[in-house]
Design an enzyme around this catalytic site. Structure first.
Site, PDB file in Angstrom:
ATOM      1  N   ASN A 131       6.584   4.926  20.370  1.00  0.00           N
ATOM      2  CA  ASN A 131       6.861   5.494  19.043  1.00  0.00           C
ATOM      3  C   ASN A 131       8.253   5.115  18.555  1.00  0.00           C
ATOM      4  OD1 ASN A 131       4.471   6.930  19.828  1.00  0.00           O
ATOM      5  ND2 ASN A 131       5.009   8.508  18.330  1.00  0.00           N
ATOM      6  N   ASN A 132       8.323   4.532  17.371  1.00  0.00           N
ATOM      7  CA  ASN A 132       9.608   4.169  16.772  1.00  0.00           C
ATOM      8  C   ASN A 132      10.137   5.304  15.905  1.00  0.00           C
ATOM      9  OD1 ASN A 132      10.014   0.627  16.253  1.00  0.00           O
ATOM     10  ND2 ASN A 132       8.783   1.619  17.827  1.00  0.00           N
ATOM     11  N   THR A 165       0.856  -1.177   0.000  1.00  0.00           N
ATOM     12  CA  THR A 165       0.000   0.000   0.000  1.00  0.00           C
ATOM     13  C   THR A 165       0.898   1.235   0.000  1.00  0.00           C
ATOM     14  OG1 THR A 165      -0.074   0.002   2.417  1.00  0.00           O
ATOM     15  CG2 THR A 165      -1.826  -1.188   1.251  1.00  0.00           C
ATOM     16  N   ASP A 180      -2.276  -9.495   0.215  1.00  0.00           N
ATOM     17  CA  ASP A 180      -3.039  -8.798   1.252  1.00  0.00           C
ATOM     18  C   ASP A 180      -3.340  -9.803   2.364  1.00  0.00           C
ATOM     19  OD1 ASP A 180      -4.904  -7.461   2.812  1.00  0.00           O
ATOM     20  OD2 ASP A 180      -6.231  -6.944   1.145  1.00  0.00           O
ATOM     21  N   GLU A 183      -0.593   2.671  21.918  1.00  0.00           N
ATOM     22  CA  GLU A 183      -1.794   3.486  21.762  1.00  0.00           C
ATOM     23  C   GLU A 183      -3.063   2.760  22.193  1.00  0.00           C
ATOM     24  OE1 GLU A 183      -2.203   6.047  18.347  1.00  0.00           O
ATOM     25  OE2 GLU A 183      -0.110   5.702  17.797  1.00  0.00           O
ATOM     26  N   THR A 236       0.822  -1.780  19.662  1.00  0.00           N
ATOM     27  CA  THR A 236       1.213  -0.402  19.956  1.00  0.00           C
ATOM     28  C   THR A 236       0.763   0.013  21.347  1.00  0.00           C
ATOM     29  OG1 THR A 236       0.784   1.921  19.324  1.00  0.00           O
ATOM     30  CG2 THR A 236      -0.916   0.314  18.793  1.00  0.00           C
ATOM     31  N   LYS A 283      -6.267  -1.892  16.559  1.00  0.00           N
ATOM     32  CA  LYS A 283      -5.123  -2.653  17.088  1.00  0.00           C
ATOM     33  C   LYS A 283      -5.492  -3.362  18.388  1.00  0.00           C
ATOM     34  CE  LYS A 283      -1.462  -2.868  15.717  1.00  0.00           C
ATOM     35  NZ  LYS A 283      -0.834  -3.842  14.782  1.00  0.00           N
ATOM     36  N   TYR A 300      -7.741   3.871  14.674  1.00  0.00           N
ATOM     37  CA  TYR A 300      -6.513   3.075  14.548  1.00  0.00           C
ATOM     38  C   TYR A 300      -6.244   2.272  15.807  1.00  0.00           C
ATOM     39  CZ  TYR A 300      -1.575   2.051  15.153  1.00  0.00           C
ATOM     40  OH  TYR A 300      -0.386   1.421  15.459  1.00  0.00           O
TER      41      TYR A 300
END
Length: 339
Positions: free
Chosen positions: A182-183, A36, A59, A127, A125, A157, A153
């Site tokens: 965060n990376n 993508t 996919d 988040e 994550t 996850k 998002y």
């Protein structure tokens, strides 16, 4: 050992492939990526066509394609990096995040059951935990922190994480989950904060900062993240969640100022823009569990890591300029159209 790496043409996935080839040269690595907008086959140029590495465009939500890949490749381990991960895009179009992050994960889990995979690792994550108040620096995310999502998002996850845990309990699928902060580092798509600021600064364009830039993130150098996942695959306990944090909390505005200082650019380039909807204020991971159980600690100090990162973008201008121009999306067709 054969490892199927989904999303391996993305930022963290590609760095994981490089890490594993260096640390475990005898392993076979199969990269599955849909390519993508955030997947870039040019990133994998140094390993394409090399022994022990194979790329497949597919996919993860395509059940027939995924089952065909599992039948042909018979992977021992699956590491799932494949995900829609840009919060702003999830606010604009939540559906694609559910399709890839939830349904795609379910397809992979079903394939792992069908073909007897020894380990499935879900890359998640921090988040999923929501956010922390700025006035409580004593609070951190632990593996026991309740899930409390803020965006489509992070909700997608969290749903995928819960699905993995359910498959482990119901079907005894050997899964592990990691949740990272965060990376940053080489090969990050220039829509994210650090590469966007570097690219804009080098072009003397405005550097857009949400609100006052006071949001705090815990920054983790991508190689340290890859080393942690490698360790989880080797020694992690099935069914366990591991938080991977960098011990590098910084305000977004301070990150931007540091990048400008490294590049010798003026702070007048900073432009404050309307804040993101539902913008989380602070993320902070307590990684003491993975340190205690597996001996992992981040090795890269932020001052070193950000210098290395800026230098990588200076040395690889063609890579990110191709992304900005859109030319990178034609790379796959140029490489494979006549094969």
């Amino acid at each position: 050992m054969k490892i199927l790496v989904t999303g391996g043409a993305g930022f963290i996935g590609s760095n994981f492939i490089f890490h594993m080839r260096e640390k475990h040269p005898a392993y076979e690595l199969v990269c599955l990526d849909k390519l993508t907008y955030a997947g870039n086959l040019e990133t994998l140029g140094s390993v394409m066509g090399r022994p022990g590495f194979r790329f497949i465009r597919a996919d993860i939500a395509d059940r027939e394609a995924v089952y065909g890949i599992f039948a042909a490749e018979q992977p021992d381990v699956v590491v799932n990096f494949a995900a829609e991960s840009h919060v702003d895009r999830s606010i604009e179009n939540p559906a694609v995040f559910l399709e890839t992050n939830v349904m795609g994960t379910q397809v992979l889990l079903d394939a792992c059951r069908e073909y007897g995979v020894q380990r499935y690792h879900q890359v998640s994550t921090d988040e999923v935990y929501g956010d922390l108040p700025l006035d409580r620096p004593d609070l951190f995310f632990t593996e026991q922190t309740p899930l409390h999502t803020s965006s489509p998002y992070s909700a997608s996850k969290a749903a995928a994480d819960l699905l993995c845990s359910a498959y482990q309990r119901t079907y005894h699928l050997p899964i592990t989950i990691s949740r990272c902060s965060n990376n940053y580092g080489p090969c990050q798509f220039p829509e994210k904060l650090i590469p966007l600021m570097i690219a804009n600064a080098l072009s003397d364009k405005p550097l857009p900062v949400y609100g006052e830039g006071l949001n705090v993130r815990d920054w983790l150098y991508v190689e340290d993240h890859c080393a942690a996942i490698d360790l989880i695959l080797e020694r992690g306990q099935v069914g366990q969640v591991y938080n991977i944090g960098g011990h590098n909390e910084m305000k977004n505005i301070d990150i931007v100022r540091r990048i400008l200082a490294i590049l010798g650019k003026p702070e007048s380039l900073i432009t404050h823009v309307t804040d993101r909807k539902g913008h989380d204020m602070r993320y902070a991971i307590d990684p003491s569990f993975i340190h205690r159980e597996l001996g992992w600690l981040p090795e890269t100090r932020f001052e070193e890591g950000i210098q290395w990162t800026v230098q990588w973008y200076l040395d690889n201008r063609a890579w990110w300029e191709n992304i900005i121009s859109g030319e990178y999306q034609d790379y796959y067709e140029r490489m494979y159209a006549n094969r």
